[in-house]
Design an enzyme around this catalytic site. Sequence first.
Site, short mmCIF file in Angstrom:
data_model
loop_
_atom_site.label_atom_id
_atom_site.label_comp_id
_atom_site.label_asym_id
_atom_site.label_seq_id
_atom_site.Cartn_x
_atom_site.Cartn_y
_atom_site.Cartn_z
CG ASP A 233 -2.13 0.96 0.96
OD1 ASP A 233 -2.06 1.79 0.03
OD2 ASP A 233 -3.12 0.90 1.71
C1 BGC Z 1 -4.88 3.44 0.01
C2 BGC Z 1 -5.00 2.45 -1.14
C3 BGC Z 1 -4.77 3.15 -2.45
C4 BGC Z 1 -3.43 3.84 -2.42
C5 BGC Z 1 -3.09 4.58 -3.68
C6 BGC Z 1 -3.61 4.26 -0.07
O1 BGC Z 1 -3.64 5.28 0.88
O2 BGC Z 1 -4.92 2.75 1.24
O3 BGC Z 1 -6.24 1.82 -1.12
O4 BGC Z 1 -4.87 2.26 -3.51
O5 BGC Z 1 -3.41 4.79 -1.35
O6 BGC Z 1 -3.91 5.70 -3.82
#
Ligand code: BGC
Length: 768
Positions: A233
Amino acid sequence: MSTPETFIASPAELTLEEKASLCLGSDFWHTTPVPRLGIPAITLSDGPHGLRRQPEEGDHVGISGSLAATCFPTASALGSSFDPDLVRRIGGALGDEARAQDVQVVLGPGINIKRSPLCGRNFEYFSEDPLVSGVLGTALVEGIQSRGVGASVKHFAANNQETDRLRVSADVDERTLREIYLPGFERVVRQARPWTVMCAYNKLNGTYASEHIWLLTHLLRGEWGFDGLVMSDWGAVHDRVAAVAAGLDLEMPPKLGVSDAQIVAAVRSGDLDEELLEQAATRVLQLVEHTQPRAAGGAKPADGRPAFDADAHHALARAAAAECAVLLKNENDLLPLQPASGDTIGVIGEFARTPRYQGAGSSQVNPTRVDVALDELRAAISDNVEVAFAAGFRIGTTEHDEALADQALALAARADVVVVFLGLPASDESEGFDRAHIDLPANQTALLGRLADANPRIAVVLANGSAVRLSTWEHHARAVLECWLSGQAAGGATVDLLLGAANPCGRLAETLPIRLEDTPAYLNFPGEAGHVRYGEGIFVGYRGYDALDRAVSYPFGHGLSYTRFAYADLDARVTGDVEDGDLAVNVTCRITNTGPRPGKELAQLYVGDPAASVARPPRELKAFAKIDLAPGESETVTFRLDARDLSYWSTSASDWVLEPGEFTIAVGASSRDLRLTATMDIAAPPLRVTLDGMATLGEWLAHPTGGALLRDAVGTDATGRPRGILGNDELIAVIGNFPISTLAAFPGLGLDHATVDDLLQRISAQPH
Ligand code: BGC
């Protein structure tokens, strides 16, 4: 993701530095290219219900803009559709838009369990139930990937809150993980073969998901056979070297000049096996290879990008939103509205004019257009019916506005029927923080009470991404239509439902509690001091409410229709055998549309094991089927269960265990509206207990071989009565749970050390 026959470049051609560089992105949304070898960068982009392709240097919480894309219903809504075919179609449309915007991997679906209604991101998750999350997650991945675009299943694993999400340790026992938090991921990985998985921010039992070798390698790849790429993530990596060793292939966004340097240094110093690095780099190459146009089943058109059909996608979003809405109540068939000529429909609530249809954060989409319910209603209604509007309240404040309220009350007093649009403001639920309560804003519920005094014919339309409390206000409404955050076409879909052009067929994928305090995770959410203990264990959602026999506002699986359905002829047959691995339970029942309109029913099959030796929920959803029936039409629904559907995860056996005995099968219209039940006897091998010195007297006695050996060793007196403790049932009741080696030190029980030693030898000599 199967291994492509040819790589764009062979991993062997890469230098150590190039391998390291491939294991991190080149910027916020791209992998690293290696021009020397013709390896291109690919683009990753959110998200689960619509593309959020950022044109320039991005951010991950939706602050910067993004290209226009269709905003489909969020998972809060899609979960209620219980319709994998629909979700697969939406996945296909997402895949088309991804191709049109030159995106190679879509960052979704999010299939985390809704553990508490307070989780700020529940609108991005499907359900409190792992079967629903897994089936719908599978469908979305299949849809996206059918277009030659990768999906990223997230957030792996136990990411069920936003509070302290980058540091908190989710402390979850193994059985709970296996039965609740992992099966959704397992199903998607095994059935849809996603090209990528995104690890969670949080720790699992003290170890960051990004460094969790059991999670990312032993379980995901070893047990489930995942052959794709694991990415982080955004910002989940804290020790890049430990993460490579655990099986984390791609770090996003990259800590350029830091993580790559650490990887190179660790390989040089011998702290990181170069083979592990090569594996990770190879997986990045495989993903890049997989996303190239020829792998997608066709060359790109001359202009480089296929366009997507925004009108068709908007129509799909509208049809989908209608499938997701849940009609919670409908007294005296207030809905659908059937206005007579000259009638006035009073539309009250700012949400009718200013729709809320998606959540905030990384999943926020810049929609191609937005349907406004008020406009849609005016367009759909005939000229001789007045649609009058009053805002009633402002969104984003709990302060009462007397002037707005007065206008609304005046309208309610003269209207023939009133439709009140209520909901949560965007500031109440978002990625990044959890909610503090589950109430609608006080100015909205207070207004509703006053409107009901002016006109009892009130239907409430709700817009919210996660469960809200209804028990304090729903008596003011004759009908309640829960529309969730249903995407850019929510307004049109709502009108289709209100007027009966569409028949509600959504069902609750999460329980609506009477009070927040009733929710099973209440005492353990969101934890403290860096830990959140999943103290309710497997009793999440309806599993918990049912085990506690706790009243709820609306149960899991509930949802009304404008027609009615009858259930009959339940038949459950067992074939095969647990030991041969082919046990199957074939269940059929007949469902008839006995009402006046075509409609869809969701038949739900629940299984219970009332005589289990371990704590089990009274019932668990194990299959469901949505069927479309014309008035008077019947259909026989068939479900097939296997041994796993009847099993629990045994921590002592480290495996799924099916206990022999009686099981209940119930089919119904919700978890608390079970129309047909049957019991069936399942033959299975008895549970095996290891008989050693630490096995209790009770366990020895219950064991077919051990019990006989024990009775023989202790012997009988002249009257034939068992000696010592074996002749004293009262004593067995009191100390029968002592290990047998402990009892050997207690005098007068007929179980001295020599007898126990002999017993242990004799049992170990038995064939296993
Ligand atoms: C989120 C993800 C997301 C990623 C990219 C993170 O903060 O938890 O779900 O895909 O950011 O935007």
